[in-house]
Design a protein around this motif. Structure first.
Motif, PDB file in Angstrom:
ATOM      1  N   PRO A 148      38.152 -14.558  49.797  1.00  0.00           N
ATOM      2  CA  PRO A 148      39.201 -14.780  50.803  1.00  0.00           C
ATOM      3  C   PRO A 148      39.119 -16.135  51.501  1.00  0.00           C
ATOM      4  O   PRO A 148      39.942 -16.425  52.366  1.00  0.00           O
ATOM      5  N   LEU A 149      38.154 -16.989  51.132  1.00  0.00           N
ATOM      6  CA  LEU A 149      37.920 -18.222  51.877  1.00  0.00           C
ATOM      7  C   LEU A 149      39.156 -19.131  51.932  1.00  0.00           C
ATOM      8  O   LEU A 149      39.479 -19.664  53.006  1.00  0.00           O
ATOM      9  N   PRO A 150      39.884 -19.344  50.829  1.00  0.00           N
ATOM     10  CA  PRO A 150      41.092 -20.182  50.923  1.00  0.00           C
ATOM     11  C   PRO A 150      42.131 -19.614  51.885  1.00  0.00           C
ATOM     12  O   PRO A 150      42.791 -20.369  52.621  1.00  0.00           O
ATOM     13  N   VAL A 151      42.302 -18.291  51.891  1.00  0.00           N
ATOM     14  CA  VAL A 151      43.254 -17.658  52.814  1.00  0.00           C
ATOM     15  C   VAL A 151      42.811 -17.869  54.262  1.00  0.00           C
ATOM     16  O   VAL A 151      43.631 -18.174  55.136  1.00  0.00           O
ATOM     17  N   ILE A 152      41.531 -17.723  54.516  1.00  0.00           N
ATOM     18  CA  ILE A 152      41.000 -17.940  55.866  1.00  0.00           C
ATOM     19  C   ILE A 152      41.281 -19.370  56.309  1.00  0.00           C
ATOM     20  O   ILE A 152      41.682 -19.627  57.450  1.00  0.00           O
ATOM     21  N   GLY A 153      41.095 -20.330  55.402  1.00  0.00           N
ATOM     22  CA  GLY A 153      41.356 -21.727  55.727  1.00  0.00           C
ATOM     23  C   GLY A 153      42.812 -21.966  56.089  1.00  0.00           C
ATOM     24  O   GLY A 153      43.118 -22.715  57.029  1.00  0.00           O
ATOM     25  N   GLN A 154      43.734 -21.330  55.373  1.00  0.00           N
ATOM     26  CA  GLN A 154      45.163 -21.483  55.680  1.00  0.00           C
ATOM     27  C   GLN A 154      45.508 -20.902  57.040  1.00  0.00           C
ATOM     28  O   GLN A 154      46.223 -21.521  57.835  1.00  0.00           O
ATOM     29  N   VAL A 155      44.994 -19.697  57.319  1.00  0.00           N
ATOM     30  CA  VAL A 155      45.323 -19.035  58.584  1.00  0.00           C
ATOM     31  C   VAL A 155      44.765 -19.809  59.767  1.00  0.00           C
ATOM     32  O   VAL A 155      45.422 -19.948  60.815  1.00  0.00           O
ATOM     33  N   LEU A 156      43.557 -20.337  59.627  1.00  0.00           N
ATOM     34  CA  LEU A 156      42.908 -21.040  60.737  1.00  0.00           C
ATOM     35  C   LEU A 156      43.202 -22.534  60.737  1.00  0.00           C
ATOM     36  O   LEU A 156      42.636 -23.282  61.541  1.00  0.00           O
ATOM     37  N   ASN A 157      44.097 -22.970  59.829  1.00  0.00           N
ATOM     38  CA  ASN A 157      44.467 -24.388  59.730  1.00  0.00           C
ATOM     39  C   ASN A 157      43.232 -25.274  59.551  1.00  0.00           C
ATOM     40  O   ASN A 157      43.074 -26.312  60.210  1.00  0.00           O
ATOM     41  N   ALA A 158      42.361 -24.842  58.670  1.00  0.00           N
ATOM     42  CA  ALA A 158      41.129 -25.583  58.418  1.00  0.00           C
ATOM     43  C   ALA A 158      40.949 -25.725  56.914  1.00  0.00           C
ATOM     44  O   ALA A 158      40.815 -24.734  56.206  1.00  0.00           O
ATOM     45  N   THR A 159      40.971 -26.953  56.434  1.00  0.00           N
ATOM     46  CA  THR A 159      40.796 -27.193  55.005  1.00  0.00           C
ATOM     47  C   THR A 159      39.426 -27.770  54.680  1.00  0.00           C
ATOM     48  O   THR A 159      38.976 -27.715  53.540  1.00  0.00           O
ATOM     49  N   GLU A 160      38.753 -28.323  55.699  1.00  0.00           N
ATOM     50  CA  GLU A 160      37.427 -28.893  55.499  1.00  0.00           C
ATOM     51  C   GLU A 160      36.365 -27.992  56.115  1.00  0.00           C
ATOM     52  O   GLU A 160      36.636 -27.207  57.026  1.00  0.00           O
ATOM     53  N   HIS A 161      35.157 -28.123  55.604  1.00  0.00           N
ATOM     54  CA  HIS A 161      33.986 -27.403  56.132  1.00  0.00           C
ATOM     55  C   HIS A 161      34.111 -25.883  56.001  1.00  0.00           C
ATOM     56  O   HIS A 161      33.414 -25.155  56.709  1.00  0.00           O
ATOM     57  N   LEU A 162      34.975 -25.419  55.111  1.00  0.00           N
ATOM     58  CA  LEU A 162      35.122 -23.975  54.944  1.00  0.00           C
ATOM     59  C   LEU A 162      33.841 -23.324  54.415  1.00  0.00           C
ATOM     60  O   LEU A 162      33.547 -22.169  54.718  1.00  0.00           O
ATOM     61  N   THR A 163      33.091 -24.073  53.612  1.00  0.00           N
ATOM     62  CA  THR A 163      31.877 -23.488  53.035  1.00  0.00           C
ATOM     63  C   THR A 163      30.845 -23.107  54.093  1.00  0.00           C
ATOM     64  O   THR A 163      29.943 -22.324  53.833  1.00  0.00           O
ATOM     65  N   TRP A 164      31.003 -23.667  55.304  1.00  0.00           N
ATOM     66  CA  TRP A 164      30.086 -23.304  56.388  1.00  0.00           C
ATOM     67  C   TRP A 164      30.222 -21.833  56.783  1.00  0.00           C
ATOM     68  O   TRP A 164      29.305 -21.263  57.367  1.00  0.00           O
ATOM     69  N   VAL A 165      31.354 -21.229  56.457  1.00  0.00           N
ATOM     70  CA  VAL A 165      31.513 -19.799  56.720  1.00  0.00           C
ATOM     71  C   VAL A 165      30.490 -19.006  55.904  1.00  0.00           C
ATOM     72  O   VAL A 165      29.966 -17.981  56.358  1.00  0.00           O
ATOM     73  N   ILE A 166      30.199 -19.480  54.700  1.00  0.00           N
ATOM     74  CA  ILE A 166      29.172 -18.857  53.867  1.00  0.00           C
ATOM     75  C   ILE A 166      27.789 -19.345  54.256  1.00  0.00           C
ATOM     76  O   ILE A 166      26.851 -18.559  54.423  1.00  0.00           O
ATOM     77  N   THR A 167      27.648 -20.664  54.428  1.00  0.00           N
ATOM     78  CA  THR A 167      26.335 -21.256  54.698  1.00  0.00           C
ATOM     79  C   THR A 167      25.725 -20.743  55.996  1.00  0.00           C
ATOM     80  O   THR A 167      24.512 -20.483  56.060  1.00  0.00           O
ATOM     81  N   ALA A 168      26.547 -20.585  57.036  1.00  0.00           N
ATOM     82  CA  ALA A 168      26.025 -20.135  58.334  1.00  0.00           C
ATOM     83  C   ALA A 168      25.373 -18.768  58.210  1.00  0.00           C
ATOM     84  O   ALA A 168      24.303 -18.514  58.789  1.00  0.00           O
ATOM     85  N   TYR A 169      26.007 -17.870  57.451  1.00  0.00           N
ATOM     86  CA  TYR A 169      25.436 -16.527  57.269  1.00  0.00           C
ATOM     87  C   TYR A 169      24.146 -16.599  56.470  1.00  0.00           C
ATOM     88  O   TYR A 169      23.143 -15.957  56.825  1.00  0.00           O
ATOM     89  N   LEU A 170      24.141 -17.385  55.392  1.00  0.00           N
ATOM     90  CA  LEU A 170      22.963 -17.473  54.540  1.00  0.00           C
ATOM     91  C   LEU A 170      21.763 -18.042  55.286  1.00  0.00           C
ATOM     92  O   LEU A 170      20.646 -17.533  55.171  1.00  0.00           O
ATOM     93  N   ILE A 171      21.986 -19.094  56.056  1.00  0.00           N
ATOM     94  CA  ILE A 171      20.883 -19.705  56.802  1.00  0.00           C
ATOM     95  C   ILE A 171      20.315 -18.728  57.822  1.00  0.00           C
ATOM     96  O   ILE A 171      19.091 -18.526  57.914  1.00  0.00           O
ATOM     97  N   ALA A 172      21.202 -18.107  58.597  1.00  0.00           N
ATOM     98  CA  ALA A 172      20.748 -17.181  59.639  1.00  0.00           C
ATOM     99  C   ALA A 172      20.041 -15.974  59.033  1.00  0.00           C
ATOM    100  O   ALA A 172      18.960 -15.573  59.488  1.00  0.00           O
ATOM    101  N   ALA A 173      20.630 -15.400  57.988  1.00  0.00           N
ATOM    102  CA  ALA A 173      20.047 -14.193  57.384  1.00  0.00           C
ATOM    103  C   ALA A 173      18.705 -14.483  56.730  1.00  0.00           C
ATOM    104  O   ALA A 173      17.757 -13.698  56.853  1.00  0.00           O
ATOM    105  N   THR A 174      18.602 -15.603  56.024  1.00  0.00           N
ATOM    106  CA  THR A 174      17.354 -15.937  55.343  1.00  0.00           C
ATOM    107  C   THR A 174      16.252 -16.271  56.341  1.00  0.00           C
ATOM    108  O   THR A 174      15.109 -15.813  56.204  1.00  0.00           O
TER     109      THR A 174
END
Length: 442
Positions: free
Chosen positions: A27-53
């Motif tokens: 769903p990441l591309p859809v999230i980017g469209q809704v939040l008007n954010a095309t850059e740094h979208l991968t941080w949505v994944i990276t933030a979880y991975l860093i915190a969880a690990t």
């Protein structure tokens, strides 16, 4: 307490914590469209991975100090709060922060689930149950992108986070009713400075290896210095250490950490690069490649079931670690030679299914009760970190593949075969097969 009820309880924890690593990918591309954010979208994944690990060993240590149930419930509350914030996020920055909070809770759930199994299940059955848990861990990773796309398509992307609220509350109820405290807590404080250094250093390692941030030479030097200082502090500090270094002298422990790292790299190649290879190189449709990945998952199911049952029956685990790596090195050698593709998926899955629960049992078998929480959670930390770094490593092989006059996928399979071969040799010469049914540790 009923072993089946315990299994259901920890399975829900594993499912919640592990699912959120991958459910957001589609769903990441859809999230980017809704939040008007095309850059740094991968941080949505990276933030979880860093915190969880990063949080996994800390939660394990806290569970040794405070008790398993208390840390599980705190992790669930944090996970629910983070999920709630994610579902109401209106900006990308807000979503990233909420994902980090969610990751702190999710890492605790993954860590504690494996520990509870090692606490509650007797040695004669632990292989079987660790096999089931390893299977649930894998399946939740595989089904995450599918579930994420379905919820986004038919309801809303916010549901991929909101669904955790009722499930999280259910988990709190079930855990409280099902699992009774079964370990004595140690009256000792956690080295919070060491924990902070460990957490930030893990995050920096993931960011640097993954290329998520571009640093000037000065900032890169500062980051590397911080990591080095953290390692030195944790090694020489006279305070009660976050990581008891004597664990690494235990028979099999260090070897199993390395072998789990190799297994997780194989897992990442299967989950990430098999679908890409089928779609980009072979022209197989998205739907058909998804069907082919079912073979990979079924192979893992079969391997975990067979290995778990046999370890529970015999008490020995080395054979299944060896067989798992042997099947994988043969399969990746064939993939490199372009001899077979899809027919190898269930074989590779079967090898992984044999290896994962066997390694978990081997680690559990040597840990004393006083260090079981941090010992099992550090094992989980290595598993999660290896997967994250594996993705980063393979993402940067394009130029190297060209230098060796190989396609990207052939080069990835060659590297994986080499890693698997080293793991196979390591299994032969470093794993001491101790009978779990006769062990006095548990």
């Amino acid at each position: 307490m009923s072993h089946k009820k315990v299994l259901f309880s920890v399975a829900l924890l594993i499912f919640l914590g592990s699912l959120e690593k991958s459910i957001v990918t589609t769903p990441l591309p859809v999230i980017g469209q809704v939040l008007n954010a095309t850059e740094h979208l991968t941080w949505v994944i990276t933030a979880y991975l860093i915190a969880a690990t990063s949080i996994i060993p800390i939660c394990g240590k806290l569970s040794d100090l405070w008790g398993r149930i208390k840390v599980i419930n705190v992790s669930l509350v944090i996970f629910i709060v983070g999920s709630l914030l994610c579902s109401f996020a209106t900006t990308l920055d807000g979503l990233i922060v909420a994902r980090a909070i969610q990751g702190i809770g999710g890492g605790g759930l993954i860590s504690l689930a494996f520990i509870v199994i090692s606490d509650v299940i007797p040695a004669r059955d632990v292989g079987k149950y660790q096999g089931y848990i390893s299977l649930i861990y894998v399946v939740s990773n595989v089904t995450g992108p599918i579930l994420g796309s379905l919820l986004t398509e038919y309801i809303s992307w916010r549901m991929i986070f909101a669904i955790n609220l009722p499930l999280g509350l259910l988990a709190i109820f079930i855990i409280t009713k099902t699992i009774k405290p079964c370990t004595s807590t140690i009256k000792r404080n956690l080295d919070w400075l060491g924990a902070a250094l460990f957490t930030t250093s893990t995050g920096l390692v993931i960011l640097l290896v993954g290329g998520s941030i571009n640093l000037s030479p000065l900032l890169l030097l500062i980051a590397l210095g911080w990591i080095l200082f953290s390692v030195i502090y944790l090694a020489v500090s006279k305070r009660p250490s976050l990581i008891p270094w004597h664990m690494f002298k235990l028979d099999n422990y260090l070897a199993c950490l390395c072998l789990m790292g190799a297994s997780q790299i194989i897992m990442i190649v299967g989950l990430v690069y098999f679908p890409l290879h089928m779609q980009w190189q072979e022209g197989i449709s998205l739907v058909n490649s998804g069907h082919a990945m079912i073979l990979f998952t079924l192979g893992i199911c079969a391997g975990a079931y067979v290995a778990g049952k046999q370890i529970a029956r015999t008490g020995y685990y080395k054979t299944y670690i060896f067989v798992g790596f042997l099947l994988n090195i043969i399969s990746f050698a064939l993939l490199f030679q372009k001899i077979l593709l899809i027919p190898l998926f269930p074989i590779i899955g079967f090898g992984l299914g044999c290896t994962l629960p066997a390694l978990t049992c081997a680690v559990q078998n040597v840990l004393p009760v006083s260090d079981r929480g941090i010992g099992m959670s550090f094992f989980g930390y290595v598993r999660e970190l290896s997967g994250t770094l594996g993705i980063a490593m393979f993402a940067s092989v394009g130029e190297l593949a060209t230098g060796f006059n190989l396609s990207v996928y052939a080069f990835i399979y060659l590297i994986t075969a080499i890693i698997t071969g080293i793991a196979l040799i390591g299994t032969l010469y470093t794993i001491n097969d101790r009978n779990m049914l006769c062990s006095s540790v548990n």
